[in-house]
Design an enzyme around this catalytic site. Structure first.
Site, short mmCIF file in Angstrom:
data_model
loop_
_atom_site.label_atom_id
_atom_site.label_comp_id
_atom_site.label_asym_id
_atom_site.label_seq_id
_atom_site.Cartn_x
_atom_site.Cartn_y
_atom_site.Cartn_z
N HIS A 1 0.81 -1.22 0.00
CA HIS A 1 0.00 0.00 0.00
C HIS A 1 0.85 1.27 0.00
CE1 HIS A 1 -3.57 -2.34 0.48
NE2 HIS A 1 -3.26 -2.78 1.68
N HIS B 1 -6.54 -7.41 -0.24
CA HIS B 1 -6.65 -5.98 -0.52
C HIS B 1 -5.83 -5.63 -1.76
CE1 HIS B 1 -7.53 -6.38 3.78
NE2 HIS B 1 -8.30 -5.32 3.65
N ASP C 1 -2.84 -10.64 -2.18
CA ASP C 1 -3.47 -10.14 -0.97
C ASP C 1 -4.96 -9.88 -1.21
OD1 ASP C 1 -2.26 -8.76 1.75
OD2 ASP C 1 -4.11 -7.80 1.10
N ASP D 1 -4.55 -12.89 3.86
CA ASP D 1 -5.83 -12.42 4.40
C ASP D 1 -7.01 -12.83 3.53
OD1 ASP D 1 -4.91 -10.73 2.43
OD2 ASP D 1 -5.21 -8.88 3.57
#
Length: 331
Positions: free
Chosen positions: A126, A165, A163, A253
């Site tokens: 990120h 995200h 991921d 995740d």
């Protein structure tokens, strides 16, 4: 087949505060799981040191790198957003994490190991050129990709982000570039609101148009859905791009017990997905593959998923577990 392992006790010194998802115990859970039979004895601990400020500035603004250093040393509690925590040692920990990823890439390029898994923290995908976000200070995978291109004299590098995200930082850093293919499999941003990017229409711009590929997945997507997306979209994109090196942003995740997402992967699914990507690396870039830990915060599920992933790296990418799709042609 030896797999390199990047791990260090100092990674646990990045203290985020009680209750924060990115706890040092994440690495303990992974280390315990990798001590299982058939794994620990085939891992090679790689030696490494911290990335330099010059290394980090390959993708980050030098002023931002200095800001993270000074804010950490001054005892600031967070940077970028309140959830991206700092402690006095955070800069040093994050720089060591990036250095570990660079060392893994070097070991793979020198054929000291076939592939490598980097159990590092804080995560990185990120982080943007001048902004910390989503627990991430420095974008380890992006620095590694740029290092391989500039200092390793490679022509093309691919990044596959697993991921739950979307890796907004990695996409932003390379979306105008044609020499880095960024592919992300993630929960659809309509249901997993952070970071708010990763829609199918985000395909890059300018020289990089077509070198960004987002594959958003619906809530409760399981291993069969992931494998279908991988075989139908991701592997053909890698074949067309023909990278010289494959980097994985490996978040765990997407596992079914993760409270921060809504996907449904089991440990065995991570093994199968990893084997497919390892097979693609074997076919396209001489097996050169480095995997880097991103998310994954539910400790009971994290260890088994990480162990399954590393087992997939150790398997050599040989064979598929389900009916065959078209395989990348060999060089």
């Amino acid at each position: 087949m030896a797999v390199g392992w990047i791990e260090h006790p100092f990674f646990r010194r990045h203290w985020t505060g009680r209750g924060h998802p990115d706890q040092p115990e994440r690495l303990d859970a992974i280390a315990r799981a990798l001590e299982g039979p058939g794994i620990a004895g085939r891992l090679v601990r790689l030696r490494f040191g911290p990335a330099t400020a010059e290394d980090l500035a390959l993708v980050h603004e030098p002023a931002y790198v200095e800001l993270v250093r000074r804010a950490s040393e001054a005892g600031f509690g967070f940077i970028g957003d309140p959830e991206t925590r700092l402690c006095p040692e955070s800069y040093d920990v994050a720089a060591l994490a990036t250095g570990g990823v660079l060392a893994a890439c070097k070991a793979v390029r020198r054929k000291e190991v076939r592939r490598a898994f980097c159990a590092v923290r804080p995560p990185g995908h990120h982080a943007e050129s001048d902004r910390a976000r989503g627990y991430c200070l420095f974008n380890h995978v992006a620095v590694a990709a740029e290092h391989l291109l500039r200092r390793g004299a490679l022509e093309r590098v691919a990044i596959v982000d697993l991921d739950a995200h979307h890796g907004n930082g990695t996409q932003a850093l390379f979306e105008a570039r044609g020499d880095v293919l960024y592919v992300s499999l993630h929960e659809h941003p309509l249901t997993l609101r952070f970071p708010g990017t990763g829609y199918p229409g985000e395909v890059g711009r300018g020289d990089g148009r077509g070198a960004t590929l987002n594959v958003p997945l619906p809530p409760r997507c399981d291993g069969a859905g992931y494998l279908a997306a991988l075989r139908g979209t991701v592997l053909p994109a890698l074949e067309r791009f023909r990278p010289a090196f494959l980097l994985l942003s490996t978040g765990f995740d997407a596992q079914a017990t993760e409270p921060g997402a809504h996907l449904s992967l089991a440990p065995e699914d991570f093994r199968r997905i990893t084997r497919e990507l390892a097979a693609a690396a074997d076919a396209l870039c001489g097996g050169r593959l480095v995997s880097v830990l991103e998310g994954g915060y539910e400790l009971r599920g994290l260890g088994p998923c990480a162990a399954a992933h590393v087992a997939g790296l150790l398997s050599g990418g040989g064979g598929r577990d389900r009916p065959r799709a078209r395989r990348p042609r060999r060089t």
